[in-house]
Design a protein around this motif. Structure first.
Motif, short mmCIF file in Angstrom:
data_model
loop_
_atom_site.label_atom_id
_atom_site.label_comp_id
_atom_site.label_asym_id
_atom_site.label_seq_id
_atom_site.Cartn_x
_atom_site.Cartn_y
_atom_site.Cartn_z
N THR A 1 0.76 -1.08 -0.03
CA THR A 1 0.00 -0.05 0.00
C THR A 1 0.88 1.18 0.04
O THR A 1 2.06 1.15 0.02
CB THR A 1 -1.00 0.10 1.04
OG1 THR A 1 0.24 -0.01 2.38
CG2 THR A 1 -1.71 -1.21 1.20
N TYR B 1 -0.36 -0.25 -6.92
CA TYR B 1 -0.53 -0.64 -5.62
C TYR B 1 -1.70 -1.55 -5.22
O TYR B 1 -2.63 -1.15 -6.02
CB TYR B 1 -0.59 0.74 -4.67
CG TYR B 1 0.67 1.39 -4.44
CD1 TYR B 1 1.62 1.09 -3.59
CD2 TYR B 1 1.07 2.14 -5.54
CE1 TYR B 1 2.69 1.51 -3.41
CE2 TYR B 1 2.40 2.85 -5.29
CZ TYR B 1 3.44 2.61 -4.35
OH TYR B 1 4.66 3.23 -4.11
N ASP B 2 -1.77 -2.13 -3.95
CA ASP B 2 -2.99 -3.10 -3.64
C ASP B 2 -3.85 -2.04 -2.92
O ASP B 2 -4.97 -2.57 -2.80
CB ASP B 2 -2.54 -4.18 -2.92
CG ASP B 2 -1.56 -5.10 -3.80
OD1 ASP B 2 -1.89 -5.34 -4.72
OD2 ASP B 2 -0.42 -5.41 -3.18
N GLY B 3 -3.56 -1.11 -2.21
CA GLY B 3 -4.34 -0.37 -1.78
C GLY B 3 -3.94 0.87 -0.84
O GLY B 3 -2.58 1.30 -1.30
N LEU B 4 -4.50 1.59 -0.23
CA LEU B 4 -3.93 2.68 0.59
C LEU B 4 -4.12 2.88 1.89
O LEU B 4 -4.76 1.89 2.43
CB LEU B 4 -4.89 4.16 0.24
CG LEU B 4 -5.25 4.48 -1.37
CD1 LEU B 4 -6.15 5.48 -1.59
CD2 LEU B 4 -3.76 4.65 -2.07
N GLU B 5 -3.08 3.23 2.35
CA GLU B 5 -3.39 3.73 3.97
C GLU B 5 -3.75 5.35 4.08
O GLU B 5 -2.83 6.24 3.69
CB GLU B 5 -1.82 3.68 4.55
CG GLU B 5 -1.79 4.00 6.32
CD GLU B 5 -0.28 3.99 6.72
OE1 GLU B 5 -0.13 4.55 7.66
OE2 GLU B 5 0.69 3.49 5.92
N LEU C 1 -8.88 -0.80 -4.98
CA LEU C 1 -7.88 -0.55 -3.95
C LEU C 1 -8.63 -1.23 -2.71
O LEU C 1 -9.76 -0.73 -2.68
CB LEU C 1 -7.63 0.73 -4.00
CG LEU C 1 -6.67 1.32 -5.07
CD1 LEU C 1 -6.57 3.16 -4.96
CD2 LEU C 1 -5.36 0.95 -5.12
N PRO D 1 -0.17 -5.55 5.60
CA PRO D 1 0.68 -4.78 4.42
C PRO D 1 1.71 -4.13 4.43
O PRO D 1 2.22 -4.01 5.74
CB PRO D 1 -0.62 -3.84 4.15
CG PRO D 1 -1.04 -3.47 5.52
CD PRO D 1 -1.01 -4.90 6.22
N SER E 1 3.32 -0.88 3.63
CA SER E 1 2.95 0.38 3.40
C SER E 1 4.18 1.56 2.97
O SER E 1 4.74 1.77 3.73
CB SER E 1 2.09 1.09 4.33
OG SER E 1 1.39 2.09 4.11
#
Length: 328
Positions: free
Chosen positions: A5, A28-32, A64, A286, A288
């Motif tokens: 992330t 990216y797989d995601g967000l923080e 995401l 994750p 990050s």
């Protein structure tokens, strides 16, 4: 492999959807998600289902996920002295009133726990503040009582906040960081003698430990059950005979500093040891990216940082390499 992330705190000048678009394009797989800019309003997320639904729809549009949200700025105001310097983190109506700033921050952090649950995130990363950071160097002399009272003060302020975290089945992960009540190995160890709650642990960030001379992978092993989240962030130390480790009041990025944050893979942090340590403690959350490098274009850096993390991360072996040599 662990999801990768990116923390949006350094990107909060961009609209939330634009940040999602960029992160998705990079892979990216995601967000923080940071709780400032228009990225996330904790109190709104804690009370408005429509607001949360809108955020989730944007995230889904760009494929995401969210494992953690970050509220460092409000968290800092909970335990700090809240002089004029800290007003940049607080609403204007609280300026000039340190206790009003603190009460705003306490309610903000309680709301952040509820917001995390609403978004489906299990962890909130952030800061806690400190009233004794200025006493890190013992001149004038500092008594043990003064230091212990500082730890107790912060722990007492955070206790009702952490109860709200537990009510919502969310964990708080302190980023061990200069200006916080826990800023290195031994202060982190000491803080755990004052806070013994299941909701409290650490957001492991090697960059802050590295420039202080702490070996980050040792922190992972010794605080294994308290590593709730991981930041991937690099730093470089440049003690050339003129530079000092304290930074000399010189702005980040300036070559005259004794150390600087740099994009992943451009510093001195030994990330292979970190990955091996994370494998050994069974961390599957994750990784990050917290991107900070005053000498590099951030669009280039964020994409390159993702590639670095994908390359450096690897799963733990499920067998010993010499098992095939054994006779049964």
């Amino acid at each position: 492999m662990r999801p990768v992330t990116i923390f949006t705190g350094q990107w909060a000048d961009l609209p939330f959807e634009e940040m999602c678009r960029l992160a998705s394009e990079w892979g990216y797989d995601g967000l923080e998600i940071a709780c400032w800019g228009d990225h996330l309003d904790p109190k709104k997320a804690a009370s408005d289902d429509g607001y949360v639904r809108e955020k989730k729809e944007i995230l889904a549009r760009y494929n995401l996920n969210v494992w953690a949200i970050g509220n460092h700025l409000a968290g800092q105001l909970v335990g700090s002295r809240n002089t004029k310097r800290f007003e940049v983190f607080a609403p204007k109506e609280t300026h000039g009133n340190p206790e009003k700033m603190r009460q705003w921050a306490i309610e903000e952090m309680k709301a952040t726990a509820i917001a995390a649950k609403a978004l489906g995130a299990e962890v909130v990363t952030g800061f806690m503040g400190s009233t004794i950071w200025e006493a890190w160097y013992s001149f004038p002399p500092v008594s043990d009582e003064f230091i212990n009272n500082g730890f107790k003060y912060v722990a007492d302020l955070w206790d009702p906040i952490l109860k709200v975290f537990e009510e919502n089945n969310v964990k708080f992960a302190l980023e061990v960081h200069p200006t916080e009540i826990a800023f290195d190995y031994y202060t982190a160890e000491k803080l755990l003698t004052y806070i013994d709650r299941p909701s409290f642990g650490f957001n492991f960030d090697p960059s802050h430990l590295h420039w202080q001379g702490v070996k980050p992978h040792l922190f992972i092993y010794d605080f294994a059950d308290r590593i709730f989240h991981v930041h991937m962030k690099d730093a470089t130390v440049n003690l050339d005979g003129k530079t000092g480790i304290l930074g000399s009041h010189i702005t980040f990025g300036d070559h005259r500093r004794g150390w600087n944050f740099v994009s992943l893979g451009h510093g001195d942090v030994d990330f292979e040891k970190i990955i091996r340590a994370l494998n050994d403690i069974g961390y599957t959350g994750p990784l990050s990216v917290e991107w900070e490098d005053s000498g590099m274009d951030r669009l280039h850096g964020a994409k390159e940082a993702l590639e670095f993390v994908r390359r450096i991360d690897f799963p733990k072996s499920q067998l010993a390499f010499d098992d095939s040599m054994k006779n049964d």
